[in-house]
Design an enzyme around this catalytic site. Structure first.
Site, PDB file in Angstrom:
ATOM      1  N   LYS A  78       0.847  -1.208   0.000  1.00  0.00           N
ATOM      2  CA  LYS A  78       0.000   0.000   0.000  1.00  0.00           C
ATOM      3  C   LYS A  78       0.875   1.248   0.000  1.00  0.00           C
ATOM      4  CE  LYS A  78      -4.015   1.945   2.507  1.00  0.00           C
ATOM      5  NZ  LYS A  78      -4.875   1.845   3.694  1.00  0.00           N
ATOM      6  N   SER A 158      -9.964   2.329   2.705  1.00  0.00           N
ATOM      7  CA  SER A 158      -8.987   3.000   1.889  1.00  0.00           C
ATOM      8  C   SER A 158      -8.049   2.059   1.131  1.00  0.00           C
ATOM      9  CB  SER A 158      -8.151   3.929   2.765  1.00  0.00           C
ATOM     10  OG  SER A 158      -7.356   3.198   3.667  1.00  0.00           O
ATOM     11  N   SER A 182     -10.438   0.059   6.945  1.00  0.00           N
ATOM     12  CA  SER A 182      -9.784   0.193   5.641  1.00  0.00           C
ATOM     13  C   SER A 182      -9.163  -1.084   5.098  1.00  0.00           C
ATOM     14  CB  SER A 182      -8.704   1.277   5.700  1.00  0.00           C
ATOM     15  OG  SER A 182      -9.299   2.550   5.610  1.00  0.00           O
TER      16      SER A 182
END
Lengths: 493, 503
Positions: A78, A158, A182
């Site tokens: 990420k 997210s 998330s």
């Protein structure tokens, strides 16, 4: 071997150890899939050279017989993780061009074990969002589509890029972070597994901070076994993070017996929301029955302060974010606005931050600034902190009553269309089942267990006792076995 | 131990046009903690390094970097707290103070607003005239220092040096117990002295390692006593805070100037506005920096990157057990055990180095003589050369050697001064110098008698006069000393002259 990119970590590990494949082959398979999957918008920085280098090193280690479980496994990371010499910009314009001189502890742990980084993954800007639409790179796209529509769907947020990449088999697994859901919400939206460990399990060092008291890293994987393998490598005490727990890391994979006889699973009545889609209701009941059939004792429980969790979360998280994001001022790194004649330091801050932060980040910085300001601090921030204590106590009480894990839906719906015109509040409701877990610092895992009428995956959430990820993963494993979810998106990209 | 008892000094009063006014002063002293590394990073605290060379990633506010508390800074704060007889809080916590400034890279300063590590204590502030005031300490908390902005290196740009960013400070907050400019200076001097002894702050004001924010208000005589009885600040005037002072002289000037400004306002029927002010030493005035309305909203909240700081009583006890003797105790002991005067004891205990030097001299010799030699001869000589004690060419052992020679009767006090000068300029062992250079007193009575006989034989007229007037014996003594080059033991000469003249 064909379609190496579709392997699980466990299968790849076994194949690597057996000499049936190499990390180089696995890596090439993933790299070509990534190249062909631009439409998914999952990978935002590609690191093929680094990946090939790491794969070669991993193959050498495997050959030498020194191969930890993650050795040679190609991963996506990420964009919130700082990766040395590789762009790390939290999907924000304000970190444009930022290449850290340091490696986050979690990614370092993975690399030390021989894992391979394919590139950086899309996300909501500073991890603020539930649809991946606040990203400066543009949104990632869910590889799943509804049966009756060609519309692009959100992979969730997210960690949307991570979810899309794993669901589309662009990598074997990915790292995610979870501040209010998330990891778990995007995992549920894309039919994969995502676990947020107990707060303090994974070091936060080198992860761009959103809300420090809530942020935790975790793996996003194709199944529960992979989650166990990867989490074990990611976590561990880190003296560089004062909130990191000084606890030994158990062998999580060894906990996966599938035997949950005699375990007590709590079903919290407060999670039965008004207007909840039938599909979710049905999924939840089915999941409950599956666990009962597997030998667990099912008990109705009450977590009375649940309804206050979302508002408390949307006070605490922005408050911390408003302070954490103060460092993005254009002085030392990232974006700095062009200044006009006579502009001073104040103008530099204002223009840089106005240009560098997107609307959702600006909204949360302003909310956070407001709730911490003199005269409002007690009414908002302090009250939210008290609510947080009560929510934590709700969980402590049921765990003290003998509950081993709690089963809830992971999300209030399946993946929704990108570009849908939600108000911020409607968007925040995506987190309604997940934020309590962050507020209480507990481990939570999202397991895909069904498909709704549109043909989209749905997930259930299991919440465990603090520091008992092994037990939680085993319950999730039993649920996974019972549900037998094997859905895969039909390739359209 | 000798109890130091003092009268309370009178508050400073300033006569206004209408009435006399008293001053009320409280201080926030920022003392840089003496440690190798910063409060939350491993970067060095060394002063004067190349700009931006002592900076860790966390100091520069790099994304994802986290603070980790430096245990030595905590120990230094605890030591300081114990030195100020203060309550040590076993549980304290860090908060973020949020504001934007280029030399504050994180956008917040980590401080301790809600739960400071040290609670209430007190400091005895002696005024040197036999009076002293007990100033109550409200709290001491740990916090990060900011960096340095440099505005005069370029016409268009400002430069930032982050070397000081994140260095540990102790903010020592007093109650409004200080009653005049001289007391304010004496208070800082005393704090600095205690921290010197403890080794917790080098007290270098010029480098900014010790700075003060000074809160000044005025009140009518009697009002302060009412405040002390009731604890109600309503009895006191509105205060103004003069920021960031790092000179004793300017602190005293600023207090006086600010008090006079407030008196003029109040006597003119106006009201003092609570605000932050700066002292301009060139113009000799304070001026407004920001009013209460313009004050920053720092949005303090608990720092989520740090767990509450918990320390154990046993650890505190260990620190307490290893604490050095503090100035008040040392001074009492010098007076009680070594017979020093209040003044001499004060001078010698002003700095730990001078006290230690003195004690080495006094050890095995004589307290009073050691004090005289260190203060008058050594300090006087060093001052003449503009040298500090650290640069002293004379060691305690050398001075002790001189004192021992005097006490043994080997040299007179006068010769001792000469020996000191030789030791100071050339070095060497005093006993050896005296021996080699023939400076030893002649105590051989035979030799002295011979000299006396010679003088008597040479001066019969004087002898006759002296028999009538015994005071004239002094003349003979002088002649004998002259004849022996000053080396004859004066006591022996006196006795022999008296005896011979009486014969």
């Amino acid at each position: 071997m064909s379609e190496l990119n579709k392997l699980t970590i466990a299968a790849a590990r076994d194949a690597l150890r057996a000499g049936d494949t190499t990390s180089a082959e696995l890596t090439e398979a993933c790299l070509s899939e990534i190249d062909a999957a631009g439409a998914l918008g999952a990978f935002v920085h590609h690191t093929p050279d680094l990946a090939r280098e790491q794969a070669a090193a991993a193959d050498a280690r495997i050959k030498a017989g020194d191969a930890p479980a993650m050795c040679g496994i190609p991963l996506g990371i990420k964009d919130l993780f700082c990766t040395k010499g590789v762009p790390s910009q939290a999907a924000s314009k304000i970190l444009e061009g930022f290449k850290p001189e340091y490696e986050s502890t979690v990614s370092q742990n993975l690399f030390d074990a021989g894992a391979v980084m394919l590139g950086k993954l899309n996300m909501d800007e500073f991890a603020m969002g539930s649809s991946n639409e606040t990203s400066v790179y543009g949104n990632a796209v869910n590889p799943w589509k509804a049966g009756n529509s060609d519309a692009d769907l959100t992979p969730g947020g997210s960690s949307g890029g991570s979810a899309a990449a794993v669901a589309a088999d662009l990598c074997l697994a990915a790292t995610g972070t979870d501040t209010g859901g998330s990891i778990r919400q995007p995992a549920a939206f894309t039919g994969i597994v995502g676990i947020k460990p107990t707060y303090g399990r994974c070091s936060r060092w080198g992860i761009v901070a959103f809300a420090s008291s809530l942020d935790q890293a975790g793996p996003m994987t194709k199944d529960v076994r992979d989650a166990a393998i990867m989490l074990e490598t990611m976590c561990g005490h880190d003296p560089k993070d004062s909130t990191s727990a000084e606890l030994a890391v158990p062998n999580f994979e060894a906990a996966l017996t599938g035997d949950i006889k005699g375990k007590t699973i709590g079903i919290p009545k407060e999670y039965r929301m008004e207007g909840m889609p039938d599909a979710i209701e049905k999924l939840w009941s089915e999941g409950t029955e599956m666990l009962r059939d597997a030998g667990a004792v099912i008990k109705d429980i009450s977590l009375p302060h649940t309804q206050y969790a979302l508002p408390a979360y949307y006070v605490i998280a922005p408050a911390e974010a408003s302070s954490n994001l103060a460092r993005y001022d254009g002085v030392r790194f990232g974006h700095r606005a062009k200044l006009g004649q006579g502009d001073g330091i104040t103008e530099m801050y204002e223009k840089t931050r106005a240009e560098g932060f997107g609307p959702e980040v600006q909204r949360r910085v302003m909310v956070g600034t407001y709730v911490l300001s003199a005269g409002f601090y007690d009414a908002y921030y302090n009250r939210a902190r008290r609510v947080r204590t009560l929510i934590k106590k709700d969980f402590e009480d049921v765990f003290a009553d003998g509950i081993d894990a709690i089963l809830t839906p992971a999300t209030p719906s399946s993946a929704f269309e990108l570009g849908a015109d939600f108000s911020p509040i409607e968007m925040y409701l995506n987190d309604v089942f997940t934020v309590t877990v962050n507020l209480a610092g507990l481990p939570g895992i999202s397991v895909p267990t069904g498909i709704d009428s549109k043909g989209l995956p749905l997930g259930l959430q299991l919440i465990g006792r603090p520091w008992e990820e092994g037990d939680l993963l085993n319950t999730a494993y039993a649920l996974e076995q019972a549900a037998g979810f094997a859905g895969k998106p039909t390739r359209w990209w | 131990m000798l109890d130091l008892t003092f009268d309370t000094p009178k508050p400073k009063t300033i006569q206004g046009a209408k009435q006399a006014w008293e001053l009320v002063i409280g201080m926030e002293v920022h003392a840089q903690v003496a440690t190798q590394a910063k409060l939350f990073s491993g970067a060095s605290t060394q002063f004067g390094a190349e700009p931006n060379s002592n900076v860790a990633f966390v100091d520069a506010g790099m994304p994802g970097m986290l603070p980790v508390i430096n245990e030595e800074c905590v120990a230094q704060a605890v030591r300081t707290g114990l030195g100020l007889k203060a309550e040590i809080h076993l549980k304290s916590a860090f908060d973020r103070k949020n504001y934007f400034y280029p030399d504050l890279p994180q956008g917040y300063q980590i401080s301790q607003l809600y739960h400071p590590i040290v609670g209430e204590g007190e400091v005895l502030v002696e005024m040197g005239d036999g009076t002293a005031r007990v100033v109550r300490i409200e709290r001491i908390h740990l916090e990060q220092d900011a960096g340095k902005s440099i505005h005069d290196m370029d016409p268009h740009m400002s430069f930032v040096d982050l070397n000081r960013t994140g260095v540990a400070l102790m903010e020592i907050v007093s109650r409004p117990d200080i009653r005049g400019p001289e007391e304010a200076a004496a208070y800082i001097t005393k704090l600095r002295q205690i921290m010197w002894y403890l080794g917790t702050c080098d007290g270098n004001m010029q480098n900014g390692n010790l700075r003060a924010d000074v809160n000044v208000s005025i009140c009518s005589p009697g009002a302060y006593e009412k405040y002390r009885e009731t604890g109600d600040f309503g009895h006191l005037g509105t205060r103004c805070e003069i920021k960031n002072m790092n000179s004793m002289r300017f602190i005293q000037q600023a207090i006086e100037v600010e008090a006079r400004r407030q008196i003029a306002i109040v006597e003119d029927g106006g009201e003092v506005v609570q605000e932050t002010r700066l002292y301009d030493p060139d113009k000799g005035e304070t001026r407004s920096m920001r009013s209460k309305e313009e004050a920053h909203d720092y949005r303090y909240f608990p720092c989520p990157d740090l767990l509450p700081l918990e320390i154990e009583q046993g650890w505190v006890d260990d620190i307490a057990g290893a604490l050095p003797e503090l100035p008040d105790e040392k001074k009492s002991r010098f007076m009680a055990d070594l017979g020093l005067s209040d003044y001499d004891a004060s001078v010698l205990t002003a700095e730990p180095e001078s006290a230690a030097f003195f004690e080495q001299v006094a050890d095995g010799t004589d307290g009073k003589m050691a004090a005289n030699w260190v203060i008058n001869d050594l300090f006087g000589r060093l001052k003449k050369d503009d040298k500090s004690l650290a640069d002293s060419p004379v060691t305690p052992a050398q001075i002790a050697g001189i004192i021992t020679l005097i006490k043994k009767g080997d040299i007179s006090g006068k010769i001792a001064k000469d020996v000191f000068e030789i030791v100071y300029t050339e070095g060497g062992d005093p006993a050896q110098i005296v021996e080699e250079r023939g400076m030893k007193q002649v105590t051989d009575t035979g030799a002295i008698e011979a000299a006396v006989d010679q003088i008597i034989a040479d001066n019969p007229a004087q002898v006759e006069k002296a028999k009538v007037n015994p005071k004239l014996a002094g003349w003979f003594v002088g002649q004998v000393m002259k004849a022996t080059g000053g080396k004859a033991n004066p006591k022996a000469v006196n006795e022999i002259v008296a005896k011979k003249l009486a014969d």
